[in-house]
Write a protein that holds these residues in place. Structure first.
Motif, PDB file in Angstrom:
ATOM      1  N   TYR A  11       0.863  -1.174   0.000  1.00  0.00           N
ATOM      2  CA  TYR A  11       0.000   0.000   0.000  1.00  0.00           C
ATOM      3  C   TYR A  11       0.903   1.228   0.000  1.00  0.00           C
ATOM      4  CZ  TYR A  11      -3.968  -3.016   1.204  1.00  0.00           C
ATOM      5  OH  TYR A  11      -4.939  -3.968   1.197  1.00  0.00           O
ATOM      6  N   THR A  12       0.508   2.252  -0.746  1.00  0.00           N
ATOM      7  CA  THR A  12       1.379   3.392  -0.988  1.00  0.00           C
ATOM      8  C   THR A  12       0.716   4.702  -0.604  1.00  0.00           C
ATOM      9  OG1 THR A  12       2.329   2.174  -2.866  1.00  0.00           O
ATOM     10  CG2 THR A  12       2.836   4.510  -2.715  1.00  0.00           C
ATOM     11  N   ALA A  13       1.489   5.595   0.022  1.00  0.00           N
ATOM     12  CA  ALA A  13       1.075   6.964   0.295  1.00  0.00           C
ATOM     13  C   ALA A  13       1.856   7.891  -0.631  1.00  0.00           C
ATOM     14  CB  ALA A  13       1.331   7.331   1.752  1.00  0.00           C
ATOM     15  N   TYR A  14       1.313   9.086  -0.882  1.00  0.00           N
ATOM     16  CA  TYR A  14       1.906   9.975  -1.871  1.00  0.00           C
ATOM     17  C   TYR A  14       2.040  11.404  -1.346  1.00  0.00           C
ATOM     18  CZ  TYR A  14       0.375   6.147  -4.890  1.00  0.00           C
ATOM     19  OH  TYR A  14       0.163   4.916  -5.439  1.00  0.00           O
ATOM     20  N   ARG A 138       6.123  11.996  -4.852  1.00  0.00           N
ATOM     21  CA  ARG A 138       6.961  11.081  -4.093  1.00  0.00           C
ATOM     22  C   ARG A 138       6.052  10.036  -3.455  1.00  0.00           C
ATOM     23  NH1 ARG A 138      12.097  13.893  -1.076  1.00  0.00           N
ATOM     24  NH2 ARG A 138      13.169  14.543  -2.985  1.00  0.00           N
ATOM     25  N   ALA A 139       6.573   8.836  -3.291  1.00  0.00           N
ATOM     26  CA  ALA A 139       5.767   7.740  -2.755  1.00  0.00           C
ATOM     27  C   ALA A 139       6.488   7.054  -1.611  1.00  0.00           C
ATOM     28  CB  ALA A 139       5.462   6.729  -3.858  1.00  0.00           C
ATOM     29  N   ALA A 140       5.705   6.489  -0.702  1.00  0.00           N
ATOM     30  CA  ALA A 140       6.239   5.713   0.421  1.00  0.00           C
ATOM     31  C   ALA A 140       5.314   4.522   0.640  1.00  0.00           C
ATOM     32  CB  ALA A 140       6.334   6.557   1.679  1.00  0.00           C
ATOM     33  N   VAL A 141       5.877   3.345   0.839  1.00  0.00           N
ATOM     34  CA  VAL A 141       5.058   2.149   1.004  1.00  0.00           C
ATOM     35  C   VAL A 141       4.928   1.778   2.473  1.00  0.00           C
ATOM     36  CG1 VAL A 141       5.600   1.256  -1.281  1.00  0.00           C
ATOM     37  CG2 VAL A 141       7.066   0.640   0.637  1.00  0.00           C
ATOM     38  N   TRP A 142       3.709   1.380   2.838  1.00  0.00           N
ATOM     39  CA  TRP A 142       3.368   0.884   4.168  1.00  0.00           C
ATOM     40  C   TRP A 142       3.530   1.914   5.291  1.00  0.00           C
ATOM     41  CZ3 TRP A 142       0.437  -3.175   4.525  1.00  0.00           C
ATOM     42  CH2 TRP A 142       0.503  -4.171   3.530  1.00  0.00           C
ATOM     43  N   ASP A 220      -1.413  12.467   0.412  1.00  0.00           N
ATOM     44  CA  ASP A 220      -2.537  11.566   0.204  1.00  0.00           C
ATOM     45  C   ASP A 220      -2.175  10.202   0.788  1.00  0.00           C
ATOM     46  OD1 ASP A 220      -4.611   9.988  -0.695  1.00  0.00           O
ATOM     47  OD2 ASP A 220      -4.304  10.386  -2.821  1.00  0.00           O
ATOM     48  N   TYR A 221      -2.984   9.721   1.733  1.00  0.00           N
ATOM     49  CA  TYR A 221      -2.725   8.398   2.309  1.00  0.00           C
ATOM     50  C   TYR A 221      -2.855   7.280   1.280  1.00  0.00           C
ATOM     51  CZ  TYR A 221      -2.371   9.597   7.291  1.00  0.00           C
ATOM     52  OH  TYR A 221      -1.955  10.058   8.518  1.00  0.00           O
ATOM     53  N   GLY A 222      -3.489   7.551   0.154  1.00  0.00           N
ATOM     54  CA  GLY A 222      -3.576   6.571  -0.917  1.00  0.00           C
ATOM     55  C   GLY A 222      -4.088   5.223  -0.442  1.00  0.00           C
ATOM     56  N   GLY A 223      -3.384   4.160  -0.824  1.00  0.00           N
ATOM     57  CA  GLY A 223      -3.808   2.815  -0.466  1.00  0.00           C
ATOM     58  C   GLY A 223      -3.687   2.487   1.002  1.00  0.00           C
ATOM     59  N   LEU A 224      -2.978   3.315   1.766  1.00  0.00           N
ATOM     60  CA  LEU A 224      -2.831   3.045   3.199  1.00  0.00           C
ATOM     61  C   LEU A 224      -4.168   3.040   3.932  1.00  0.00           C
ATOM     62  CD1 LEU A 224       0.357   5.020   4.309  1.00  0.00           C
ATOM     63  CD2 LEU A 224       0.080   2.554   4.095  1.00  0.00           C
ATOM     64  N   ARG A 274       1.622  -5.078   9.101  1.00  0.00           N
ATOM     65  CA  ARG A 274       0.658  -5.758   8.244  1.00  0.00           C
ATOM     66  C   ARG A 274       1.276  -6.174   6.913  1.00  0.00           C
ATOM     67  NH1 ARG A 274      -5.304  -3.654   7.868  1.00  0.00           N
ATOM     68  NH2 ARG A 274      -5.359  -5.780   7.067  1.00  0.00           N
ATOM     69  N   GLN A 275       2.444  -5.607   6.587  1.00  0.00           N
ATOM     70  CA  GLN A 275       3.141  -5.979   5.359  1.00  0.00           C
ATOM     71  C   GLN A 275       3.420  -7.470   5.299  1.00  0.00           C
ATOM     72  OE1 GLN A 275       6.829  -3.898   4.820  1.00  0.00           O
ATOM     73  NE2 GLN A 275       7.369  -4.954   2.933  1.00  0.00           N
ATOM     74  N   PHE A 276       3.698  -8.073   6.446  1.00  0.00           N
ATOM     75  CA  PHE A 276       4.068  -9.480   6.478  1.00  0.00           C
ATOM     76  C   PHE A 276       2.998 -10.356   7.148  1.00  0.00           C
ATOM     77  CE2 PHE A 276       7.979  -6.955   6.525  1.00  0.00           C
ATOM     78  CZ  PHE A 276       8.560  -7.424   5.358  1.00  0.00           C
TER      79      PHE A 276
END
Length: 278
Positions: A11-14, A138-142, A220-224, A274-276
């Motif tokens: 899941y990605t935030a932007y 820019r993006a950040a995962v989890w 934007d929290y995006g998929g988070l 939750r990633q794992f």
């Protein structure tokens, strides 16, 4: 993206910058003006679906062959502002961080080394002719990096429930974002030793300086939003906690600053775990 069952598609935030049309040179300005007049434009979910679809062929296509002509559009005080996707550039940059995100066996199965090497070679060749290129996104995962919250205040938080699920985002004028970065850096440097938090905020500040001063900055929290229970999401005021921590540091109250940081860390640690999860 076919990966081991123990690792989910992230899941990605932007963090995005929307620049006014006047910031773009011709003929790009005219392209975006026509684009904005179309009315309906693709969403962040559309962009992610396209990226994942490119990973299905064999061999996969980690970076698009051509740069995207799509963008996000916002209207600020009747001024049309554009955030180009630049999917190809961001794809190249994202490849560099995959080794930290995925185990080697999973990464090699999803994107074979020969595919990654070719993409890296293509990027180096492209950079020779485009040395000043930078992404608007820019993006950040989890997680959402702590430094991103420095740019915003709690009053700019917008939590809504749409047809595709909840949306949580912050928006602020560029002038405010830059001011908060500068103030945050002064506080951190007066209170802490140089380290990742300071370095990260310096990097964000330099990135913001690349854009028009009348731009809009969006987190934007995006998929988070799908990785956090809705009740917790509604109670998430991370920007306020970061502001509280910085205010405590300015006041010399280390205990209060530590409590704010601990609360923030606990929230995002739970999300990243939750990633794992199975």
């Amino acid at each position: 993206m076919a990966v081991a069952s123990s690792v989910r598609v992230p899941y990605t935030a932007y963090l995005r910058v929307y620049e006014p049309l006047a910031a773009f040179p011709e003929p790009e300005r005219s392209h975006w003006a026509r684009y904005a007049r179309r009315g309906e434009t693709p969403s962040a979910q559309d962009e992610q679906r396209r990226a994942l679809a490119d990973l299905l062929p064999v061999p996969p296509v980690p970076v698009p062959v051509h740069e995207s002509a799509d963008a996000f559009v916002a209207v600020v005080d009747e001024v049309v502002c554009i955030c180009p996707w630049r999917t190809r550039l961001r794809g190249w940059q994202a490849l560099a961080g995959l080794e930290e995100l995925l185990p080697a066996s999973v990464l090699d199965a999803a994107l074979p080394p020969v595919v990654r090497r070719q993409a890296a070679t293509d990027y180096e060749r492209w950079r020779e002719h485009n040395p000043d290129a930078r992404p608007w996104i820019r993006a950040a995962v989890w997680h959402v990096p702590v430094r991103w919250f420095v740019l915003f205040e709690d009053a700019e938080r917008d939590f809504t429930k749409g047809d595709e699920g909840p949306v949580l985002r912050y928006r602020t004028p560029m002038v405010q974002a830059r001011r908060r970065v500068a103030r945050g850096l002064r506080t951190l440097r007066n209170s802490l030793e140089e380290g990742p938090l300071v370095d990260g905020l310096v990097d964000v500040g330099r990135w913001l300086e690349e854009f028009h001063p009348r731009s809009l900055v969006e987190l934007d929290y995006g998929g988070l939003v799908h990785a956090v229970p809705e009740g917790q999401l509604a109670d998430d005021h991370s920007a306020a906690e970061v502001a509280e921590g910085l205010a405590a540091l300015r006041d010399g109250d280390g205990e209060r600053a530590g409590a704010a940081y601990e609360k923030l860390s606990d929230r995002w640690r739970a999300v990243r775990e939750r990633q794992f999860s199975s």
